[in-house]
Design a protein around this motif. Sequence first.
Motif, PDB file in Angstrom:
ATOM      1  N   ALA A  95      17.972  49.841  28.062  1.00 34.59           N
ATOM      2  CA  ALA A  95      17.216  50.532  29.049  1.00 34.59           C
ATOM      3  C   ALA A  95      18.237  50.796  30.330  1.00 34.59           C
ATOM      4  O   ALA A  95      17.924  52.140  30.775  1.00 34.59           O
ATOM      5  CB  ALA A  95      16.081  50.092  29.530  1.00 34.59           C
ATOM      6  N   THR A  96      18.628  49.836  31.036  1.00 29.59           N
ATOM      7  CA  THR A  96      19.477  50.258  31.942  1.00 29.59           C
ATOM      8  C   THR A  96      20.825  50.986  31.576  1.00 29.59           C
ATOM      9  O   THR A  96      21.293  51.663  32.483  1.00 29.59           O
ATOM     10  CB  THR A  96      19.874  48.822  32.614  1.00 29.59           C
ATOM     11  N   ALA A  97      21.285  50.804  30.450  1.00 26.33           N
ATOM     12  CA  ALA A  97      22.558  51.520  30.174  1.00 26.33           C
ATOM     13  C   ALA A  97      22.285  53.108  29.930  1.00 26.33           C
ATOM     14  O   ALA A  97      23.110  53.887  30.010  1.00 26.33           O
ATOM     15  CB  ALA A  97      23.044  51.029  28.879  1.00 26.33           C
ATOM     16  N   LEU A  98      20.889  53.404  29.634  1.00 31.56           N
ATOM     17  CA  LEU A  98      20.569  54.842  29.245  1.00 31.56           C
ATOM     18  C   LEU A  98      20.928  55.893  30.244  1.00 31.56           C
ATOM     19  O   LEU A  98      21.673  56.757  29.997  1.00 31.56           O
ATOM     20  CB  LEU A  98      18.983  54.883  28.715  1.00 31.56           C
ATOM     21  N   PRO A  99      20.309  55.404  31.483  1.00 28.69           N
ATOM     22  CA  PRO A  99      20.754  56.488  32.675  1.00 28.69           C
ATOM     23  C   PRO A  99      22.051  56.484  32.962  1.00 28.69           C
ATOM     24  O   PRO A  99      22.714  57.514  33.456  1.00 28.69           O
ATOM     25  CB  PRO A  99      19.737  56.009  33.773  1.00 28.69           C
ATOM     26  N   LEU A 100      22.783  55.282  32.987  1.00 24.36           N
ATOM     27  CA  LEU A 100      24.202  55.369  33.201  1.00 24.36           C
ATOM     28  C   LEU A 100      24.798  55.828  32.283  1.00 24.36           C
ATOM     29  O   LEU A 100      25.909  56.446  32.623  1.00 24.36           O
ATOM     30  CB  LEU A 100      24.869  53.616  33.344  1.00 24.36           C
ATOM     31  N   ALA A 101      24.888  55.970  31.147  1.00 25.73           N
ATOM     32  CA  ALA A 101      25.418  56.691  30.102  1.00 25.73           C
ATOM     33  C   ALA A 101      25.177  58.157  30.273  1.00 25.73           C
ATOM     34  O   ALA A 101      26.052  58.916  29.813  1.00 25.73           O
ATOM     35  CB  ALA A 101      24.925  56.201  28.547  1.00 25.73           C
ATOM     36  N   ALA A 102      23.871  58.666  30.542  1.00 22.77           N
ATOM     37  CA  ALA A 102      23.746  60.087  30.840  1.00 22.77           C
ATOM     38  C   ALA A 102      24.321  60.234  32.034  1.00 22.77           C
ATOM     39  O   ALA A 102      24.974  61.584  32.076  1.00 22.77           O
ATOM     40  CB  ALA A 102      22.356  60.236  30.879  1.00 22.77           C
ATOM     41  N   LEU A 103      24.477  59.850  32.998  1.00 28.28           N
ATOM     42  CA  LEU A 103      25.525  60.176  34.351  1.00 28.28           C
ATOM     43  C   LEU A 103      26.820  60.049  34.072  1.00 28.28           C
ATOM     44  O   LEU A 103      27.605  60.742  34.334  1.00 28.28           O
ATOM     45  CB  LEU A 103      25.200  59.302  35.466  1.00 28.28           C
TER      46      LEU A 103
END
Length: 428
Positions: free
Chosen positions: A119-127
């Motif tokens: 879950a934490t990786a999802l926004p980081l991968a999007a950014l």
Amino acid sequence: MTDATQVGEGNAPDAGVPPTSGRWKLIGPGIVAAATGVGAGDLVATLIAGSRFGYALLWAAVIGCIVKIALAEGSARYHLATGSTMLEGWKSLGRWTSWYFGIYIIIWGFVYGATAMSATALPLAALFPAVPLWIWAILSGVLCATFVALNRYEMFENAMKVCIGIMFVVVVGVALIVVPNVGQALAGLIPTIPDGSVVYTLGLIGGVGGTITMASYGYWVNAKGWRTPEWMGVMRLDNRVSYIITGIFVIAMLIIGAEMLYTAQIALSSGDRGLLDLDKVLRERFGPVVSIVFLIGFFATAVSSILGVWHGVSLLFADFIRVHIKGGTGSRVGLEKSAAFKFYLFWLTIPPMTLLWFGRPFTLVIIYGALGAFFMPFLAITLIWLLNSARVPKEWRSSWLSNGLLGLSAALFIVLCINELVGLVSGS
């Protein structure tokens, strides 16, 4: 009177006597509990409720916050009134609690570790799409575990306050820019259950902000240095303010779902990825700046859950080992530095990385879901049991209001538990 935290036995924080004024400045453990309990999946569940039923279930979100206030208050009240921990309380109810909680916390930690890191990786991968999602997941878990292991409670609490501050500004900000319909929102405070909304209604009341970390609240209260019944008033203020903030989050997400998704009949993916679907909608409607700010808020939401679980549930596990395995009922000073605490940090972080590659085995998911479904009923029922017993001094036993809210919580979570188990059996 000073607000400064003293150092007591074994270098444990001891805040001494509560101040007579400025108590709102001491708020902290409740913020930690609220930030931990409201994860990305919870926000998506609220969004989906708003996207399907508009403002009709707003009342359920408000009731849900009241239920959580009662549960968290009960947990911390037991700590402050008795000087014992929840694990000591559960042990006094019989060895069956040891078997249930021991099995549950091991399986829960293994599966949740992978879920939280992803879950934490999802926004980081999007950014930062150049870096694979699995690398972001591993980095998130390792860095959060390292932070928790190397810092005392005060630094941990400050980090959580930063996260919830970002979450608050972003989520409420987005809710304001979509221009909520105030009339419909006020109408949503009148209890109604639209066709097909029963499960969503129960989920809103029982799901958002309710996890195993609700049992950690008393430990965070003690870590803050609040150790005697004199701190009961401060704890209750802390708890109420924090869950009011949680309520604002939930209402804001429901507004976003109602205004952006319900009117346009846009469907979201379930789980954490639903926030990426919302990000696309925000980008199309408001442009890349709002999209980037939203992803930062998404990250703050996810990372606060990792930090809170890594710290709070590791405390629960360390106390489980102390009370149920070692048989100790004495001082709980130094749980954060114990081998059991460090082991559980490792257990949450390293073994679950295998699930990032291989997915979650079906049998493990079934066991995880079944045990997890029982936890909140377990917490609610045992709190009623403990807080009305001779274990608690008479003046701090539950009132009719507390018993009513805890009883409502127990009934609600039993229904949700049955629904979860039926879903697991039917495969839905």
